[in-house]
Design an enzyme around this catalytic site. Structure first.
Site, PDB file in Angstrom:
ATOM      1  N   ASP A 170       0.437  -3.443   4.737  1.00 16.83           N
ATOM      2  CA  ASP A 170      -0.576  -4.198   3.957  1.00 16.83           C
ATOM      3  C   ASP A 170      -0.187  -4.745   2.534  1.00 16.83           C
ATOM      4  O   ASP A 170       0.780  -4.029   2.227  1.00 16.83           O
ATOM      5  CB  ASP A 170      -1.597  -3.012   3.689  1.00 16.83           C
ATOM      6  CG  ASP A 170      -2.965  -3.662   2.851  1.00 16.83           C
ATOM      7  OD1 ASP A 170      -3.867  -3.881   3.551  1.00 16.83           O
ATOM      8  OD2 ASP A 170      -3.093  -3.914   1.755  1.00 16.83           O
ATOM      9  N   HIS A 206      -6.049   3.401   0.163  1.00 10.80           N
ATOM     10  CA  HIS A 206      -6.046   3.710  -1.188  1.00 10.80           C
ATOM     11  C   HIS A 206      -6.764   4.989  -1.596  1.00 10.80           C
ATOM     12  O   HIS A 206      -6.568   5.663  -2.812  1.00 10.80           O
ATOM     13  CB  HIS A 206      -6.582   2.698  -2.143  1.00 10.80           C
ATOM     14  CG  HIS A 206      -6.132   1.140  -1.839  1.00 10.80           C
ATOM     15  ND1 HIS A 206      -4.648   1.130  -2.335  1.00 10.80           N
ATOM     16  CD2 HIS A 206      -6.557  -0.090  -1.527  1.00 10.80           C
ATOM     17  CE1 HIS A 206      -4.296  -0.348  -2.066  1.00 10.80           C
ATOM     18  NE2 HIS A 206      -5.464  -0.800  -1.747  1.00 10.80           N
ATOM     19  N   ASP A 219      -3.614  -8.626   5.301  1.00 16.56           N
ATOM     20  CA  ASP A 219      -3.702  -9.430   3.837  1.00 16.56           C
ATOM     21  C   ASP A 219      -2.490 -10.014   3.410  1.00 16.56           C
ATOM     22  O   ASP A 219      -2.688 -10.719   2.308  1.00 16.56           O
ATOM     23  CB  ASP A 219      -4.656  -8.702   2.968  1.00 16.56           C
ATOM     24  CG  ASP A 219      -4.105  -7.272   2.791  1.00 16.56           C
ATOM     25  OD1 ASP A 219      -3.021  -6.952   3.254  1.00 16.56           O
ATOM     26  OD2 ASP A 219      -4.691  -6.282   2.114  1.00 16.56           O
ATOM     27  N   HIS A 251      -1.253  -4.556  -0.123  1.00 18.78           N
ATOM     28  CA  HIS A 251      -1.313  -3.736  -1.254  1.00 18.78           C
ATOM     29  C   HIS A 251      -0.539  -2.348  -1.171  1.00 18.78           C
ATOM     30  O   HIS A 251      -0.398  -2.103  -0.146  1.00 18.78           O
ATOM     31  CB  HIS A 251      -2.877  -3.526  -1.639  1.00 18.78           C
ATOM     32  CG  HIS A 251      -3.580  -4.645  -1.873  1.00 18.78           C
ATOM     33  ND1 HIS A 251      -4.182  -5.488  -0.680  1.00 18.78           N
ATOM     34  CD2 HIS A 251      -4.125  -5.405  -2.814  1.00 18.78           C
ATOM     35  CE1 HIS A 251      -4.729  -6.516  -0.928  1.00 18.78           C
ATOM     36  NE2 HIS A 251      -4.691  -6.555  -2.394  1.00 18.78           N
TER      37      HIS A 251
HETATM   38 ZN   LIG Z   1      -4.715  -4.788   1.497  1.00 20.69          ZN
END
Ligand SMILES: [Zn+2]
Length: 313
Positions: free
Chosen positions: A155, A120, A243, A157
């Protein structure tokens, strides 16, 4: 196959209760050592230099990080710890070392077992537990020698920082398969496909919450494989978050640990076809340590055993 880490990364202490905690590394490492033997994890003590960090980040941002000497919230959930500088330089240094091993042929496949995650983190900002973009630093190093690198981010996200850093180049094909609208909100839509010279070299595959390993593998086969086959990357890099495994504290997908083994097999098969078997992987998220460890060890198991396939050729 080489798995690289540093015990220092298990000392990084965010405030109590923070999901991105030191056990993410220490527990996983013990789990891997139990399954694969004590020698499975190699130690890298390299510290990324300010110049290296500036290869993808704004100089002002890196200078700001170097000026911090106490615990600091970089955003509402991203904590620079008291020893934050040492830790982010160590995590980035491990990724740079691993990239060098792969570029030099010392290792064909490798996994950087690091924290905090990085995908991120953007040009001039921290976000979502990420302070510097570890995989981007490694990829930028790889581009000194290679012309085309593919980054696959699985991931749960969206890897918005990595996308931001490479969306204007055609030398990095960035592919992100993630839970639709999880975090960051309104990031990673299918119509985000790159900008300027990089148009067409970003692929986002948002999947609904609750998606299974079958959906991930189908997306890899039907959408990712044909594009990478046409792109002919010289190296496959993976932002390997865990995740999306069922029961994770931050994600809402339902993959099993074995699904991550199957996804790693896809990556290794593609690497054999496209780029002489070269695979660089680094840890991103994964916040329930038992399932993180189980899924990551499936992944390491495939990387570890792939040599058998190579020798059989
Ligand atoms: Zn993540």
């Amino acid at each position: 196959m080489i798995c690289v880490s540093n015990p220092l990364l298990a000392e990084y202490r965010p405030p109590p209760g923070h999901p991105e905690h030191p056990h993410r590394i220490s527990y996983v490492r013990e789990f891997l050592e139990e399954r694969f033997g004590k020698e499975i994890v190699s130690v890298s003590r390299r510290m990324a230099t300010p110049e290296e960090l500036c290869s993808v980040h704004a100089r002002e941002y890196i200078e700001y990080l170097f000026s911090l000497n106490a615990e600091t919230y970089l955003d509402y959930e991203t904590v620079f710890s008291e020893r934050g500088l040492e830790e982010i330089r160590c995590a980035a240094g491990i990724c740079l070392d691993l990239m060098e091993y792969i570029l030099s042929g010392t290792a064909r496949k490798g996994f950087a077992l690091i924290r905090p995650p990085g995908h991120h983190a953007g040009y001039n900002r921290a976000m979502g537990y990420c302070i510097v973009n570890n995989i981007a630093l490694a990829v930028q190093k790889g581009l000194q020698k290679l012309q085309r690198i593919a980054v696959i981010d699985w991931d749960a996200h969206h890897g918005n920082g990595t996308q931001e850093l490479f969306e204007e180049t055609d030398r990095v094909f960035f592919v992100d398969i993630h839970q639709d609208n999880l975090f960051p909100i309104q990031s990673g839509a299918a119509d985000e496909t790159g900008k300027n010279k990089g148009k067409g070299f970003t692929l986002n595959i948002p999947l609904p919450a609750g998606s299974t390993g079958v959906q991930y593998l189908d997306s890899m086969d039907a959408k990712i494989y044909p594009l990478l086959k046409a792109y002919k990357p010289e190296l496959l890099c993976v932002s390997a978050g865990f995740d999306a495994v069922a029961g994770d504290l931050e994600g809402g997908m339902t993959l099993t640990p074995q699904d991550f083994g199957a996804m790693t097999e896809r990556i290794c098969t593609w690497a054999d076809e496209f780029c002489g078997g070269s695979v660089f992987m680094t840890l991103e998220g994964g916040y329930r340590i038992e399932s993180l460890s189980a899924a990551l060890s499936e992944c390491i198991g495939v990387l570890q055993n792939w040599r058998r396939h190579e020798l059989g050729r």
